[in-house]
Design a protein around this motif. Structure first.
Motif, PDB file in Angstrom:
ATOM      1  N   VAL A 102      79.659  31.668  66.691  1.00 21.41           N
ATOM      2  CA  VAL A 102      78.664  32.541  65.956  1.00 21.41           C
ATOM      3  C   VAL A 102      77.654  32.737  67.009  1.00 21.41           C
ATOM      4  CG1 VAL A 102      77.509  32.996  63.841  1.00 21.41           C
ATOM      5  CG2 VAL A 102      79.276  31.233  63.781  1.00 21.41           C
ATOM      6  N   ARG A 103      77.358  34.322  66.877  1.00 16.23           N
ATOM      7  CA  ARG A 103      76.325  34.890  67.712  1.00 16.23           C
ATOM      8  C   ARG A 103      74.936  34.785  66.641  1.00 16.23           C
ATOM      9  NH1 ARG A 103      75.411  40.719  70.595  1.00 16.23           N
ATOM     10  NH2 ARG A 103      72.992  39.983  71.063  1.00 16.23           N
ATOM     11  N   HIS A 104      73.928  34.353  67.045  1.00 16.87           N
ATOM     12  CA  HIS A 104      72.841  34.507  66.250  1.00 16.87           C
ATOM     13  C   HIS A 104      72.505  35.898  65.765  1.00 16.87           C
ATOM     14  CE1 HIS A 104      69.873  36.477  68.826  1.00 16.87           C
ATOM     15  NE2 HIS A 104      70.535  35.700  69.825  1.00 16.87           N
ATOM     16  N   ALA A 105      71.806  35.997  64.546  1.00 18.07           N
ATOM     17  CA  ALA A 105      71.664  37.310  63.880  1.00 18.07           C
ATOM     18  C   ALA A 105      70.494  37.980  64.639  1.00 18.07           C
ATOM     19  CB  ALA A 105      71.066  36.883  62.246  1.00 18.07           C
ATOM     20  N   LYS A 106      70.321  39.445  64.520  1.00 17.42           N
ATOM     21  CA  LYS A 106      69.397  40.014  65.122  1.00 17.42           C
ATOM     22  C   LYS A 106      68.161  39.440  65.011  1.00 17.42           C
ATOM     23  CE  LYS A 106      68.590  44.116  66.809  1.00 17.42           C
ATOM     24  NZ  LYS A 106      69.010  44.341  68.298  1.00 17.42           N
ATOM     25  N   SER A 107      67.430  39.149  66.046  1.00 18.94           N
ATOM     26  CA  SER A 107      66.225  38.727  66.042  1.00 18.94           C
ATOM     27  C   SER A 107      64.926  39.913  66.365  1.00 18.94           C
ATOM     28  CB  SER A 107      65.997  37.598  67.373  1.00 18.94           C
ATOM     29  OG  SER A 107      66.528  38.448  68.576  1.00 18.94           O
ATOM     30  N   SER A 108      63.983  39.660  66.027  1.00 21.18           N
ATOM     31  CA  SER A 108      62.704  40.503  66.346  1.00 21.18           C
ATOM     32  C   SER A 108      62.108  40.241  67.696  1.00 21.18           C
ATOM     33  CB  SER A 108      61.664  40.082  65.154  1.00 21.18           C
ATOM     34  OG  SER A 108      60.526  40.843  65.239  1.00 21.18           O
ATOM     35  N   TRP A 109      61.522  41.224  68.237  1.00 20.59           N
ATOM     36  CA  TRP A 109      60.691  41.420  69.413  1.00 20.59           C
ATOM     37  C   TRP A 109      59.351  41.629  69.215  1.00 20.59           C
ATOM     38  CZ3 TRP A 109      62.514  39.500  74.276  1.00 20.59           C
ATOM     39  CH2 TRP A 109      63.857  39.531  74.117  1.00 20.59           C
ATOM     40  N   GLU A 110      59.172  41.726  67.717  1.00 19.24           N
ATOM     41  CA  GLU A 110      57.707  42.351  67.336  1.00 19.24           C
ATOM     42  C   GLU A 110      56.695  41.214  67.507  1.00 19.24           C
ATOM     43  OE1 GLU A 110      56.205  43.418  62.905  1.00 19.24           O
ATOM     44  OE2 GLU A 110      58.322  43.398  63.354  1.00 19.24           O
ATOM     45  N   TYR A 111      56.810  39.828  67.757  1.00 18.94           N
ATOM     46  CA  TYR A 111      55.715  38.827  67.778  1.00 18.94           C
ATOM     47  C   TYR A 111      55.642  38.332  69.195  1.00 18.94           C
ATOM     48  CZ  TYR A 111      56.657  39.362  62.854  1.00 18.94           C
ATOM     49  OH  TYR A 111      56.818  39.605  61.391  1.00 18.94           O
ATOM     50  N   PRO A 112      54.552  38.201  69.755  1.00 19.49           N
ATOM     51  CA  PRO A 112      54.251  37.702  71.016  1.00 19.49           C
ATOM     52  C   PRO A 112      54.391  36.132  71.133  1.00 19.49           C
ATOM     53  CG  PRO A 112      52.181  37.988  70.002  1.00 19.49           C
ATOM     54  CD  PRO A 112      53.165  38.765  69.151  1.00 19.49           C
ATOM     55  N   VAL A 113      55.739  35.878  71.009  1.00 18.65           N
ATOM     56  CA  VAL A 113      56.014  34.515  71.176  1.00 18.65           C
ATOM     57  C   VAL A 113      57.138  34.271  72.250  1.00 18.65           C
ATOM     58  CG1 VAL A 113      55.415  34.117  68.624  1.00 18.65           C
ATOM     59  CG2 VAL A 113      58.064  34.671  69.460  1.00 18.65           C
ATOM     60  N   ASP A 114      57.134  32.864  72.636  1.00 18.14           N
ATOM     61  CA  ASP A 114      58.256  32.492  73.683  1.00 18.14           C
ATOM     62  C   ASP A 114      59.499  33.033  73.031  1.00 18.14           C
ATOM     63  OD1 ASP A 114      58.621  30.798  76.072  1.00 18.14           O
ATOM     64  OD2 ASP A 114      60.065  29.613  74.620  1.00 18.14           O
ATOM     65  N   ASP A 115      60.491  33.283  74.255  1.00 18.61           N
ATOM     66  CA  ASP A 115      61.745  33.627  73.674  1.00 18.61           C
ATOM     67  C   ASP A 115      62.622  32.692  72.834  1.00 18.61           C
ATOM     68  OD1 ASP A 115      64.031  35.412  74.255  1.00 18.61           O
ATOM     69  OD2 ASP A 115      65.240  33.693  74.761  1.00 18.61           O
ATOM     70  N   LYS A 116      62.194  31.381  72.970  1.00 14.66           N
ATOM     71  CA  LYS A 116      62.928  30.322  72.095  1.00 14.66           C
ATOM     72  C   LYS A 116      62.316  30.282  70.644  1.00 14.66           C
ATOM     73  CE  LYS A 116      63.851  27.039  75.485  1.00 14.66           C
ATOM     74  NZ  LYS A 116      63.688  25.795  76.274  1.00 14.66           N
ATOM     75  N   ASP A 117      61.266  30.915  70.390  1.00 12.64           N
ATOM     76  CA  ASP A 117      60.903  30.894  69.120  1.00 12.64           C
ATOM     77  C   ASP A 117      60.856  32.368  68.473  1.00 12.64           C
ATOM     78  OD1 ASP A 117      59.689  28.401  69.724  1.00 12.64           O
ATOM     79  OD2 ASP A 117      57.759  29.271  70.526  1.00 12.64           O
ATOM     80  N   ARG A 118      61.389  33.283  68.937  1.00 13.30           N
ATOM     81  CA  ARG A 118      61.619  34.716  68.451  1.00 13.30           C
ATOM     82  C   ARG A 118      62.427  34.453  66.824  1.00 13.30           C
ATOM     83  NH1 ARG A 118      65.031  38.482  70.416  1.00 13.30           N
ATOM     84  NH2 ARG A 118      65.541  37.253  72.256  1.00 13.30           N
ATOM     85  N   PRO A 119      61.805  35.071  66.013  1.00  9.56           N
ATOM     86  CA  PRO A 119      62.520  34.993  64.796  1.00  9.56           C
ATOM     87  C   PRO A 119      63.396  36.118  64.168  1.00  9.56           C
ATOM     88  CG  PRO A 119      60.231  36.140  64.457  1.00  9.56           C
ATOM     89  CD  PRO A 119      60.453  35.809  65.917  1.00  9.56           C
TER      90      PRO A 119
END
Length: 161
Positions: free
Chosen positions: A7-24
């Motif tokens: 399973v490929r993870h669902a579509k993530s957001s680049w909207e937040y200034p977080v580390d790549d591992k923490d993207r929601p």
């Protein structure tokens, strides 16, 4: 016989200034994951073991699927080596699975997911999209010996819309 559900993870957001591992996940990603998870729960046997990348987006996708599959969240095995984009970490995680396990589900990232689907399955995909699922069956008794398998099923969000 071994069955691998990737399973490929669902579509993530680049909207937040977080580390790549923490993207929601994005709202669209959450909706697509629920759509595919609900469909998959009726189409496959619940896996005995589930591995997930350590990334937030993979774990959140995994949580959505485990609810639909009625798989206990606390039984998920989080694998740091599955935070992998080429495929070697994902393959290593799969090959490390206990041979007593017949059905393994993994949640990871592209390009690793597409590469594994194309390397080990019998159907070619230009790209496994976010929330996409590919099920591959292998004629072996050992995860260490997986090679060419048969693609049994693919479910992509666009197939259900």
């Amino acid at each position: 016989m071994k069955t691998l559900i990737i399973v490929r993870h669902a579509k993530s957001s680049w909207e937040y200034p977080v580390d790549d591992k923490d993207r929601p996940l994005k709202l669209r990603g959450i909706k697509d994951a629920h759509l595919v998870a609900t469909h998959i729960a009726e189409a496959i046997k619940t896996p005995e073991v589930i591995f997930s990348s350590i990334a937030n987006r993979a774990l959140h996708t995994c949580a959505i699927f485990t609810r639909s599959l009625e798989y206990p969240f606390e039984k998920i095995v989080i694998k740091e080596d599955m935070y992998d984009f080429g495929g070697s970490g994902l393959v290593a995680a799969v090959k490390s699975c206990d041979d007593a396990v017949a059905t393994l589900m993994v949640f990871g990232h592209n390009h690793a997911i597409t590469a594994v689907a194309n390397t080990y399955g019998s159907q070619f995909f230009d790209n496994v999209p976010t929330s996409g699922v590919v099920v591959i069956q292998f004629e072996t008794d050992s995860w260490k010996n997986i090679s060419e398998g048969t693609t049994l099923l693919k479910v992509f969000p666009k197939d259900l819309k």
